[in-house]
Structures are given as C-alpha cells and as structure tokens.
Design a protein around this motif. Structure first.
Motif, PDB file in Angstrom:
ATOM      1  N   ALA A 271      46.375  75.618  13.651  1.00  0.00           N
ATOM      2  CA  ALA A 271      47.393  77.013  12.326  1.00  0.00           C
ATOM      3  C   ALA A 271      46.233  78.231  12.333  1.00  0.00           C
ATOM      4  O   ALA A 271      46.558  79.271  12.164  1.00  0.00           O
ATOM      5  N   ARG A 272      45.103  77.769  12.102  1.00  0.00           N
ATOM      6  CA  ARG A 272      44.064  78.328  12.081  1.00  0.00           C
ATOM      7  C   ARG A 272      44.144  79.373  13.073  1.00  0.00           C
ATOM      8  O   ARG A 272      43.724  80.991  12.493  1.00  0.00           O
ATOM      9  N   LYS A 273      44.638  79.429  14.116  1.00  0.00           N
ATOM     10  CA  LYS A 273      44.784  80.556  15.253  1.00  0.00           C
ATOM     11  C   LYS A 273      46.159  81.031  15.409  1.00  0.00           C
ATOM     12  O   LYS A 273      46.272  82.089  16.796  1.00  0.00           O
ATOM     13  N   SER A 274      47.152  80.396  14.932  1.00  0.00           N
ATOM     14  CA  SER A 274      48.448  80.680  15.500  1.00  0.00           C
ATOM     15  C   SER A 274      49.281  81.394  14.213  1.00  0.00           C
ATOM     16  O   SER A 274      49.115  81.515  12.969  1.00  0.00           O
ATOM     17  N   ASP A 275      50.076  82.631  14.519  1.00  0.00           N
ATOM     18  CA  ASP A 275      50.698  83.497  13.271  1.00  0.00           C
ATOM     19  C   ASP A 275      51.994  82.720  13.321  1.00  0.00           C
ATOM     20  O   ASP A 275      52.543  83.376  12.613  1.00  0.00           O
ATOM     21  N   LYS A 276      52.915  82.006  14.465  1.00  0.00           N
ATOM     22  CA  LYS A 276      53.462  80.512  13.496  1.00  0.00           C
ATOM     23  C   LYS A 276      53.163  79.723  13.250  1.00  0.00           C
ATOM     24  O   LYS A 276      51.969  79.066  13.462  1.00  0.00           O
ATOM     25  N   THR A 277      53.684  79.493  12.550  1.00  0.00           N
ATOM     26  CA  THR A 277      53.887  77.976  11.430  1.00  0.00           C
ATOM     27  C   THR A 277      53.887  76.454  11.714  1.00  0.00           C
ATOM     28  O   THR A 277      54.516  76.163  13.077  1.00  0.00           O
ATOM     29  N   ASP A 322      52.110  72.913   5.770  1.00  0.00           N
ATOM     30  CA  ASP A 322      52.966  73.566   7.048  1.00  0.00           C
ATOM     31  C   ASP A 322      51.526  74.352   6.866  1.00  0.00           C
ATOM     32  O   ASP A 322      51.433  75.249   5.143  1.00  0.00           O
ATOM     33  N   ALA A 323      51.277  75.382   7.773  1.00  0.00           N
ATOM     34  CA  ALA A 323      50.019  76.991   7.530  1.00  0.00           C
ATOM     35  C   ALA A 323      50.147  77.176   8.977  1.00  0.00           C
ATOM     36  O   ALA A 323      50.922  76.828  10.474  1.00  0.00           O
ATOM     37  N   ALA A 324      49.634  78.379   8.634  1.00  0.00           N
ATOM     38  CA  ALA A 324      49.595  79.680   9.865  1.00  0.00           C
ATOM     39  C   ALA A 324      48.141  80.385   9.402  1.00  0.00           C
ATOM     40  O   ALA A 324      47.770  80.658   8.389  1.00  0.00           O
ATOM     41  N   GLN A 337      49.586  78.829   3.154  1.00  0.00           N
ATOM     42  CA  GLN A 337      50.463  77.142   3.638  1.00  0.00           C
ATOM     43  C   GLN A 337      50.992  77.096   2.736  1.00  0.00           C
ATOM     44  O   GLN A 337      51.381  78.209   1.511  1.00  0.00           O
ATOM     45  N   SER A 338      52.037  76.514   2.610  1.00  0.00           N
ATOM     46  CA  SER A 338      53.181  75.438   1.897  1.00  0.00           C
ATOM     47  C   SER A 338      53.352  74.320   1.795  1.00  0.00           C
ATOM     48  O   SER A 338      52.908  73.286   2.640  1.00  0.00           O
ATOM     49  N   LEU A 339      53.240  74.184   1.038  1.00  0.00           N
ATOM     50  CA  LEU A 339      53.766  72.506   0.288  1.00  0.00           C
ATOM     51  C   LEU A 339      55.200  73.092  -0.483  1.00  0.00           C
ATOM     52  O   LEU A 339      55.242  73.307  -1.517  1.00  0.00           O
ATOM     53  N   TYR A 340      56.164  71.458   0.212  1.00  0.00           N
ATOM     54  CA  TYR A 340      57.775  71.637  -0.223  1.00  0.00           C
ATOM     55  C   TYR A 340      57.976  70.300   0.060  1.00  0.00           C
ATOM     56  O   TYR A 340      57.532  69.101   0.432  1.00  0.00           O
ATOM     57  N   THR A 341      59.079  70.057  -0.523  1.00  0.00           N
ATOM     58  CA  THR A 341      59.641  68.432   0.218  1.00  0.00           C
ATOM     59  C   THR A 341      60.934  68.603   1.499  1.00  0.00           C
ATOM     60  O   THR A 341      61.299  70.135   1.532  1.00  0.00           O
ATOM     61  N   ALA A 342      61.242  67.724   1.571  1.00  0.00           N
ATOM     62  CA  ALA A 342      61.898  67.334   3.172  1.00  0.00           C
ATOM     63  C   ALA A 342      63.351  67.700   2.394  1.00  0.00           C
ATOM     64  O   ALA A 342      64.517  68.162   3.373  1.00  0.00           O
ATOM     65  N   GLU A 343      64.024  67.821   1.463  1.00  0.00           N
ATOM     66  CA  GLU A 343      65.656  68.393   0.941  1.00  0.00           C
ATOM     67  C   GLU A 343      65.071  69.928   1.051  1.00  0.00           C
ATOM     68  O   GLU A 343      66.633  70.359   1.465  1.00  0.00           O
ATOM     69  N   ASN A 344      64.257  70.827   0.992  1.00  0.00           N
ATOM     70  CA  ASN A 344      64.243  72.428   0.818  1.00  0.00           C
ATOM     71  C   ASN A 344      63.675  72.310   2.006  1.00  0.00           C
ATOM     72  O   ASN A 344      63.452  73.548   2.680  1.00  0.00           O
ATOM     73  N   ASP A 345      63.508  71.881   3.033  1.00  0.00           N
ATOM     74  CA  ASP A 345      62.938  72.778   4.941  1.00  0.00           C
ATOM     75  C   ASP A 345      64.227  73.011   6.156  1.00  0.00           C
ATOM     76  O   ASP A 345      65.131  73.263   4.574  1.00  0.00           O
TER      77      ASP A 345
END
Length: 659
Positions: A271-277, A322-324, A337-345
């Motif tokens: 992720a540290r090298k990626s523009d995509k999540t 996830d992260a980018a 990065q983001s922290l969230y629930t499966a319900e809100n994916d």
C-alpha cells in the motif's frame, strides 16, 4: 425627434420610480472608522500580523498508557506530562482540562443541555474522570503528591514552588479512569455492529490548558459547541485492547510486528507504494483468527505523534482495513488508510474512503502546506464528523457525496486548527469557517469535480439566510451562538466571507498568497483574529477594516441599487450618467453592466472607496445609444438582500392609440 423626446420621458419616469427607494441607512463614517482594528503591536505579535521577535508559547509533551476494559466499559491508565514554561512569567499553579467531566447530568454541560437534547447534549449518562492519583516533579526532586482541586472540566494544581519563566520544566503524573459514553457531544463514543463494537476514543486523558500572551490561563469550561485550545508537543502512547481488535491512532504505529500478521505487514508495504487502495484486512477476514497475530488475551498498540496538539484513537474487532500511499509535494512518505465495517463496504460507501482521504490531503498539501503526519486514518463509527491530528471520525452510514464531504471537511481541519492552532473555544469561525472555505476548493478539484455542487455561487439567493433576523455575529463565542445558527454563523458565513474576499475584493492571486502567508506564519502557533486580519492586509496590500467590521464583527447588510439614469445633455449619443446607491450599512466593490439598444454591453468596475464619499455615487459612461438596462452586480456575486433594485429598465411609453 419624437423617439428621443419620448425616451427622455421614459428616463424621467424611471428616475421618479427609483427615487421612491427607502432612505439609506448607510453611514460611511461608521463603516470606514479609521480606529477600527488599529491597536498597537508588541514584541509578541507584530502590527503586520506575524509572530513577534519575542513570541513564545508553552509546550506539553505526553506519555500515556491506557487499557480498554470492554466488560466494564472503561478506559483506565496513566498520563505523564512534561510541561515547559517558555513564558516570561513564573507560574505558581497550572490548569489541566478534564473534558470527560462534561459527560454527566451534573456538569455545566449537562445543566446547560436543553430538554430536547441536541448534538452537544450530554444528559442521561453518569460519566467523568475518576482520578486515582496526581503527583508532580520539579527540578531534580522526586514525584510527590500534588495539591489540586477539580472544578467541572478543569483541574488546578497548586505548586509549592512556582514554575520559573523561560524554560523551566514541570512533570505531572495523573492516574485516571472513565466510563465510555455512547455518544459524547459528537466528539467520541461507541457503536455496536454485527461483528463488534466500534470505540472512537477522544478527550481521553487529562490535558494541559493553554497559558498564552493574550489572557494567561485559558480555562473556559468544556460545554460542547466550543471545541479545543491546546498546546503543541510530542506524544508517545500505548493502547491495550483485546487480542482481536484493530487499532488506528494519531501518528505512527511503532510496533507493527507485535500487532499485525506478517501478511498484513506485507500488504501495508504494498500500500505504501500504491495509488490504488490495498486491502490490509478484508471484510471476509474479520472473523478469522489468522487475521490477528495471537488468539487470546490482550494486545498493546504503541504510537508516536510529534509536534501535535492532541491525539485520538479508535478500536474494534469489526474493522475492515485498507490503505494507499499519499503523494506529498516533498516526496515524504505518508499513507492514507480507512477503518470501517463490512456493512459499509463497497464503492458507494466506505470502499472509496481512502481515495477520498488521498484526494483532499494531496490537494491541501499543495494549496496550503504539506500534511505533517505520517499517517491519515478515516474511521467509520457513531461520530458524525470530528477531527484530530492524523485521524478523523466520520459517520459509518455516509455514502457517496456525503462521505466525500465529511471526509474532506474533517481532514481539512488538519490545517485549521491542527497546524494553525487557533482558540476554538472562542473563535469557531477560525477553524470551521476557514475549513469550509477550503473544502469548496478541494471539492471543485476532486476527480474533475465529481461532487462539485457549488451552492454558494448565487450570493443574492443566499443573502436572506446570511442576513436573517436573529443571526449571531461571526465573532461570537461558540457556546453563545444559538444552536440553530451555528452552522451558518460559524461555518458558512465566514467561508462565504473568504470566498468574497478571494473572488471580489482581492482577486485569487492576492488572496491565495496572503492566505498561505497566514498559514506559514502561524503554523504550530496560536493566532488571534487580529493576527489573521493583519496578515491578510499586510500580504495582500489592502486596508480591509471595513470588511472585517461589516462581515465578521457586525451583522451589517448589503443592499446596492441603481438609483438614476440620465444622458449627457439629454442626448444618448453623448454618453450616460449613472447614479448608484448603497442603502444598508455594509458596502462592497461594485460592478455595473450597461446594455445599449443594439445589444452592446459594457462593464464598469468601481472600488469600495466610492462608498467612502457617501451613500450614492454618480459616474459617466461613454455609451452611444439609448440604454436598455443598467444592472449592478450582474453575476449575483454579492449577497444583496434586495436584488429588485439592482436593475434599471426604461419605462416604456405607450401612446394614446396603444391604450
């Protein structure tokens, strides 16, 4: 001949109609008062708005260790504060903030909560700090029990020896615990989800009050609407949670090998090298034990955040992660990065959160100043929108445009007030308003304007709301602003004020340069409104006392109109003479558009100084034909409360044969 005489007759009728306008309320002596904003500077703060050669501010460094007890619903631990007195005064006592004490019915916050509750209401919960020990260390001595009192959300420690000026250090240790409120003034709380509870933890340790050169100790109680005024310093903190939790916190994670699996560390490096999540922990891995480095007991996450004014964190066993990478102007490594629930994916929801984080932070890093932290974390939870250094809390059920908007707004606060550390307890507009303004620019830029719905373009339509009866002046303490007014008078009106300054008064280049100078001068310092006003005037080269007075200090209204139209020697081919008027107490530079018979349009720009002469201004225009219309503010750029008098049309003469 008849055509010319009849046209002059029409002009006379129009002038008669315009003459029936109400008597102007405008007084140039009031608006252009030469002593407004005219106070002498000192060695701390200069007349130009910059910090002075002897500017100082005190420093607070923190070491914190706490444990989450889910069964007891508590946070418990200890904070050690290293407080450096850089002021020229000896301090015989110090003040700390105990914000958790607001969250009960007996606090000032509880007692000032209306019966119908509200966003900042704190009724029905018996929370607050339990202080188990307070000790201090001065000089080379050992820690000793402190003499202290607690009053609502403040603690005073009375010292046996004063903290000496210009660099003396005081160390404070406080052992404490508190019950976690479910919903604490929309700043922190917890949310139950199908896979576990999300804890968003803020105002979670005793913090030093600010002692400054303006009013000494700043000890306004925490009631809710007024946010925070904090010292800068370095933080090291540890959070011990159940083994299956994921923790996101302000700053840099120091022990990834202890709290992440080898696969998660590998994914993070990608992720540290990626523009995509990149997924660090997917929705389908939430309930898999192998997604955690151990399968029982407790686990400690350690963080460091430097040159910050606060830290916050969130934890849950329910988090998708996830992260980018972020692309910062200097090339410095940083991750979103983001922290969230499966319900809100999903792409309609939090699946695009990290893209939004990247988008807004990369924009602001170019427009204002580079993002200062190594990590930016967006957390989905019960909090509708709240900002802390390097981490923000946003509503778990936000989607699409609303998720972009809240993410953009909360991370915009990185610059106001995280970098530019204004006093939010007293001047909400200096962070909320400034941030709302830059949000307009970032939204216009994000993904080719995907969510750009600029509802602030037609200022004439906004004027009745901006100048409504009962509005609070922008320079009102947040807890004094009526709850129904807070959104407009702390957020939108100051943002619109900056937009007008940029688009109408100064122009984009002069404004942007001056605005960046303000950020540069006051980065990681404590500016006042005067410092902002003076910096803009100094860097843009404009005396704006009239602007600050009418828009920020007062609720002056704007009503400009076309009063009279005549022709030179009553002959249209020789030019026209236009009289405009200013009917209310505020004024602005003016654009007047003249449309001649035949369709030719001419625009004349007049500076605000024409209103220094009085409530009317007359000018000559080199028109050649009869005028079809004269319009003041043709693009609706100004919040004019009475646009009905903005356009003059000749009254059409009807002959007896046409009746």
């Amino acid at each position: 001949m008849f055509r010319q005489l009849s046209f002059l007759f029409l002009v006379s009728l129009a002038a008669l109609a315009q003459a029936q306008n109400p008597t102007p309320k405008y007084d140039a002596h009031v608006l252009f008062n030469p002593l407004f904003n005219y106070q002498p500077a000192n060695e701390s703060r200069t007349g130009s708005g910059a910090p002075g050669p002897r500017y100082w501010q005190n420093r607070a460094d923190y070491k914190i260790a706490v444990t989450l007890d889910e069964a007891a619903n508590t946070i418990a631990g200890e904070v050690e504060i290293t407080y450096t007195n850089n002021s020229p005064e000896a301090l015989p006592f110090v003040w700390l903030q105990l914000d958790q004490n607001a969250f009960n019915d007996n606090s000032r916050s509880g007692k000032t909560t209306p019966l119908n509750g509200g966003r900042y209401g704190n009724m029905g919960f018996e929370g607050g700090y339990t202080i188990s020990a307070v000790s201090v260390q001065q000089g080379k001595g050992k820690y000793a029990p402190a003499d202290f009192i607690i009053d609502d959300t403040r603690m005073q420690i009375r010292l046996s020896d004063a903290v000496k000026p210009t660099g003396d250090v005081l160390k404070i240790k406080v052992g404490y615990s508190f019950k976690i409120p479910t919903y604490a003034s929309d700043r922190m709380g917890k949310l139950d989800t199908k896979n576990g509870t999300i804890y968003e933890i803020a105002q979670w340790y005793p913090r030093m009050c600010v002692f400054d050169d303006i009013e000494g100790w700043n000890v306004l109680p925490y009631i809710g609407a007024g946010e925070f005024y904090l010292n800068y310093g370095d933080y090291e903190y540890s959070v011990t949670v159940p083994w299956d939790h994921i923790v996101g916190g302000s700053g840099e994670l120091l022990n990834p090998s202890d709290v992440m699996t080898s696969e998660q560390i590998k994914r993070m490096e990608e992720a540290r090298k990626s523009d995509k999540t990149v997924m660090i922990r997917s929705a389908k891995e939430i309930n898999e034990k192998k997604s955690r480095p151990k399968d029982s007991g407790m686990i400690t996450w350690k963080f460091r955040c430097q040159n910050a004014r606060d830290v916050a964190w969130a934890t849950s066993r329910a988090f998708v992660w996830d992260a980018a990478k972020m692309n910062l102007p200097s090339g410095k490594p940083a991750i979103a990065q983001s922290l969230y629930t499966a319900e809100n994916d999903g792409n309609d929801g939090w699946g695009r959160s990290t893209e939004y984080v990247k988008g807004c932070l990369e924009f602001y890093s170019k427009y204002l100043m580079e993002f200062p932290y190594p990590v930016a974390t967006n957390v989905a939870g019960i909090v509708g929108g709240m900002e802390y250094p390097g981490i923000v809390f946003c509503a778990h059920n936000d989607k699409k445009e609303s998720l972009w908007g809240v993410t953009d707004h909360e991370f915009g606060h990185t610059w106001f007030p995280m970098i530019v550390g204004n006093n939010e307890r007293k001047f909400a507009w200096m962070d909320e308003g400034f941030n709302t303004f830059i949000n307009m620019l970032s939204t216009e830029a994000f993904n080719d304007g995907e969510y750009n719905r600029d509802r602030l373009d037609d200022m004439q339509n906004l004027a009745p709301t901006l100048f409504r009866d009962g509005a609070d002046p922008i320079l009102t303490v947040p807890d004094v602003i009526k709850a129904t007014n807070l959104g407009w008078d702390a957020y939108y009106k100051p943002a619109i004020g900056l937009k007008l300054l940029r688009e109408v008064v100064l122009g984009r280049d002069r404004f942007d340069y001056a605005f960046k100078q303000y950020v540069k001068r006051w980065a990681f310092k404590h500016p006042t409104p005067y410092d902002f006003f003076r910096t803009i005037e100094d860097a843009a080269g404009e005396d704006l006392g009239w602007y600050w007075k009418g828009w920020f200090y007062e609720n002056y209204k704007l009503d400009q109109g076309v009063k009279e139209v005549q022709y030179v020697e009553q002959t249209p081919s020789k030019g026209s003479v236009i009289t405009i008027e200013n009917l209310e107490q505020w004024a602005m530079p003016t654009i007047v558009e003249l449309e001649e018979a035949g369709g030719k349009k001419t625009r004349i720009t007049l500076p605000v100084e024409v209103w220094q002469r009085g409530s009317t201004w007359t000018f000559k225009a080199a028109t050649k034909n009869p005028l079809k219309s004269v319009t003041i503010d043709p693009d609706s750029q100004l919040p004019d409360i009475n646009p009905r008098n903005n356009t003059w049309h000749p009254v059409r003469y009807m002959s007896p044969d046409e009746n």
